[in-house]
Motif scaffolding. Structure first.
Motif, mmCIF file in Angstrom:
data_model
loop_
_atom_site.group_PDB
_atom_site.id
_atom_site.type_symbol
_atom_site.label_atom_id
_atom_site.label_comp_id
_atom_site.label_asym_id
_atom_site.label_seq_id
_atom_site.Cartn_x
_atom_site.Cartn_y
_atom_site.Cartn_z
ATOM 1 N N ILE A 1 0.877 -1.170 0.000
ATOM 2 C CA ILE A 1 0.000 0.000 0.000
ATOM 3 C C ILE A 1 0.918 1.224 0.000
ATOM 4 N N ASN A 2 1.095 1.830 -1.164
ATOM 5 C CA ASN A 2 2.122 2.868 -1.332
ATOM 6 C C ASN A 2 1.536 4.272 -1.236
ATOM 7 N N ASN A 3 0.814 4.514 -0.145
ATOM 8 C CA ASN A 3 0.292 5.864 0.094
ATOM 9 C C ASN A 3 0.040 6.035 1.590
ATOM 10 N N GLY A 4 -0.285 7.260 1.978
ATOM 11 C CA GLY A 4 -0.502 7.539 3.394
ATOM 12 C C GLY A 4 0.804 7.457 4.165
ATOM 13 N N LEU A 5 0.708 7.145 5.450
ATOM 14 C CA LEU A 5 1.889 6.976 6.279
ATOM 15 C C LEU A 5 2.319 5.517 6.268
ATOM 16 N N ILE A 6 3.599 5.296 6.040
ATOM 17 C CA ILE A 6 4.177 3.961 5.998
ATOM 18 C C ILE A 6 5.302 3.906 7.034
ATOM 19 N N VAL A 7 5.362 2.819 7.775
ATOM 20 C CA VAL A 7 6.473 2.608 8.702
ATOM 21 C C VAL A 7 7.468 1.651 8.047
ATOM 22 N N ALA A 8 8.752 2.025 8.072
ATOM 23 C CA ALA A 8 9.809 1.185 7.507
ATOM 24 C C ALA A 8 10.774 0.777 8.615
ATOM 25 N N LEU A 9 11.057 -0.509 8.701
ATOM 26 C CA LEU A 9 11.924 -1.043 9.754
ATOM 27 C C LEU A 9 13.257 -1.457 9.152
ATOM 28 N N ASN B 1 8.248 20.552 16.631
ATOM 29 C CA ASN B 1 8.323 21.820 15.909
ATOM 30 C C ASN B 1 8.596 21.625 14.416
ATOM 31 N N SER B 2 8.599 20.396 13.961
ATOM 32 C CA SER B 2 8.897 20.101 12.561
ATOM 33 C C SER B 2 7.644 20.194 11.706
ATOM 34 N N GLU B 3 7.852 20.485 10.443
ATOM 35 C CA GLU B 3 6.758 20.431 9.486
ATOM 36 C C GLU B 3 6.642 18.997 8.997
ATOM 37 N N ILE B 4 5.515 18.358 9.266
ATOM 38 C CA ILE B 4 5.307 16.968 8.857
ATOM 39 C C ILE B 4 4.019 16.866 8.054
ATOM 40 N N THR B 5 3.909 15.818 7.261
ATOM 41 C CA THR B 5 2.778 15.670 6.344
ATOM 42 C C THR B 5 1.974 14.416 6.670
ATOM 43 N N ASN B 6 0.835 14.278 5.988
ATOM 44 C CA ASN B 6 -0.007 13.104 6.225
ATOM 45 C C ASN B 6 0.355 11.942 5.305
ATOM 46 N N GLU B 7 1.410 12.119 4.509
ATOM 47 C CA GLU B 7 1.941 11.032 3.703
ATOM 48 C C GLU B 7 3.455 10.994 3.866
ATOM 49 N N GLY B 8 4.003 9.818 3.904
ATOM 50 C CA GLY B 8 5.446 9.707 4.026
ATOM 51 C C GLY B 8 5.857 8.364 4.594
ATOM 52 N N ILE B 9 7.149 8.136 4.588
ATOM 53 C CA ILE B 9 7.716 6.899 5.116
ATOM 54 C C ILE B 9 8.524 7.250 6.360
ATOM 55 N N ILE B 10 8.193 6.628 7.481
ATOM 56 C CA ILE B 10 8.876 6.865 8.754
ATOM 57 C C ILE B 10 9.811 5.692 9.004
ATOM 58 N N ILE B 11 11.116 5.950 8.988
ATOM 59 C CA ILE B 11 12.097 4.884 9.150
ATOM 60 C C ILE B 11 12.537 4.779 10.600
ATOM 61 N N GLU C 1 2.491 11.732 17.416
ATOM 62 C CA GLU C 1 2.658 13.126 16.988
ATOM 63 C C GLU C 1 2.218 13.324 15.541
ATOM 64 N N PHE C 2 2.551 12.372 14.669
ATOM 65 C CA PHE C 2 2.098 12.481 13.281
ATOM 66 C C PHE C 2 0.580 12.517 13.219
ATOM 67 N N LYS C 3 -0.071 11.628 13.951
ATOM 68 C CA LYS C 3 -1.527 11.571 13.909
ATOM 69 C C LYS C 3 -2.154 12.788 14.554
ATOM 70 N N ARG C 4 -1.562 13.261 15.633
ATOM 71 C CA ARG C 4 -2.107 14.428 16.330
ATOM 72 C C ARG C 4 -2.027 15.687 15.462
ATOM 73 N N ARG C 5 -0.909 15.827 14.771
ATOM 74 C CA ARG C 5 -0.669 17.049 13.988
ATOM 75 C C ARG C 5 -1.405 17.041 12.652
ATOM 76 N N VAL C 6 -1.511 15.890 12.049
ATOM 77 C CA VAL C 6 -1.989 15.833 10.664
ATOM 78 C C VAL C 6 -3.498 15.661 10.588
ATOM 79 N N TYR C 7 -4.108 15.010 11.588
ATOM 80 C CA TYR C 7 -5.543 14.712 11.487
ATOM 81 C C TYR C 7 -6.356 15.535 12.472
#
Length: 243
Positions: A94-102, A181-191, A237-243
Motif C-alpha cells: 500500500i504505497n500511500n498515506g503513512l508507511i512505517v519502515a523497519l 516543531n517540525s513540518e510533517i505531512t499526512n503522507e510519508g515513510i517513517i524509518i 505526533e504524526f496523527k495528532r498534527r496531521v488529522y
C-alpha cells in the motif's frame, strides 16, 4: 492426543527455515488465536487443553494435555492453546498515506509491539528490510496480540524501495529536528532503525527529513529510547498534527 510427528513438526516451526519450508507458523494465547481465526489467515490445526474455541470444527482441533502443550509451546509458561496457521502470500504494498519502515529491527518483542502500535494508530503498511526479524517468529506473533492480522507487512530491499518512492522519507535520529516543531505531512515513510546501531548509513543517505524526540530531563544523559517506545511517540505526533 498429539503424535510424535506432530510434536516434531510444530517444534520445528520455532525456527525460520522450517516455517519457510512448511509455510506454516504458530500462534499462542486465546485472544491472539481468536483474532487470527476471525481474519483471512487459514487455520491448519488447533491444539487446546481447555476448549475455548467451540466454533472450530472438531476435525481441526485436538484436545491435549498440559504436558504435551509444553512440548510444542515456544513460551516458558504455556497458555491453554496453540494454533498452527498457513503463511499467506505477501499482499501488494500500500504505497500511500503513512508507511512505517523497519531497518534491521532484531528484537521480536520490539517488532511485535511496533505492529501493534501501527494497528492502534491506523498505519496499514509496514515495510521491512530483509534483515529484520521474521514476522512469523512465535515471539513476534505473540507480541502483536492479533494485530498481525490487520497490518500489511512486506519484506524487501529497503534501499531499492526508498530510491524509487516519491513520498517524503522521515528518519529518526538523535541530532534531528525536534518533531514537535517540525513540518510533517499526512503522507510519508517513517524509518526506524536497529536497536543498537540505528538507521544504517545507506538508508540514512536517502532520508529527506531528519527528526528527533527531544529530551526534557534536567541532566539529559539518557542515551536513547527503546525503538518501540520511539515508534509510539512518533506515530502519536504524526496523527495528532496531521488529522
Amino acid at each position: 492426543m498429539v503424535s510424535k510427528n506432530q510434536i516434531k513438526l510444530i517444534s520445528s516451526l520455532h525456527q525460520k527455515k522450517y516455517r519457510i519450508a512448511h509455510q506454516l507458523f504458530i500462534a499462542e494465547g486465546v485472544k491472539g488465536i481468536h483474532e487470527l481465526l476471525s481474519s483471512n489467515f487459514e487455520l491448519e490445526h488447533l491444539y487446546v487443553t481447555v476448549d475455548d474455541f467451540r466454533t472450530v470444527a472438531s476435525t481441526q482441533k485436538t484436545l491435549i494435555s498440559d504436558a504435551d502443550l509444553k512440548k510444542i509451546s515456544a513460551l516458558t509458561t504455556p497458555n491453554t492453546c496453540l494454533a498452527v496457521f498457513k503463511i499467506p502470500k505477501e499482499k501488494t504494498i500500500i504505497n500511500n498515506g503513512l508507511i512505517v519502515a523497519l531497518d534491521t529491527i532484531r528484537d521480536p518483542g520490539n517488532m511485535g509491539t511496533i505492529l501493534r502500535l501501527c494497528d492502534w494508530f491506523g498505519i496499514n503498511q509496514v515495510i521491512c528490510s530483509k534483515e529484520t526479524v521474521d514476522l512469523y517468529n512465535p515471539k513476534v506473533v505473540q507480541a502483536t496480540m492479533g494485530s498481525i492480522a490487520r497490518v500489511n507487512v512486506n519484506y524487501l530491499n529497503l534501499k531499492d524501495f526508498l530510491e524509487t518512492t516519491s513520498l517524503p522519507i522521515y528518519g529518526t535520529f538523535m541530532d534531528g529536528e525536534d518533531i514537535y516543531n517540525s513540518e510533517i505531512t499526512n503522507e510519508g515513510i517513517i524509518i526506524l532503525g536497529n536497536e543498537a546501531n540505528g538507521i544504517s548509513k545507506e538508508i540514512e543517505a536517502l532520508v529527506t527529513k531528519r527528526i528527533t524526540i527531544p529530551r526534557f530531563g534536567n541532566l539529559q544523559q539518557t542515551e536513547s529510547l527503546n525503538v518501540a517506545t520511539a515508534t509510539a511517540i512518533v506515530l502519536s505526533e504524526f496523527k495528532r498534527r496531521v488529522y
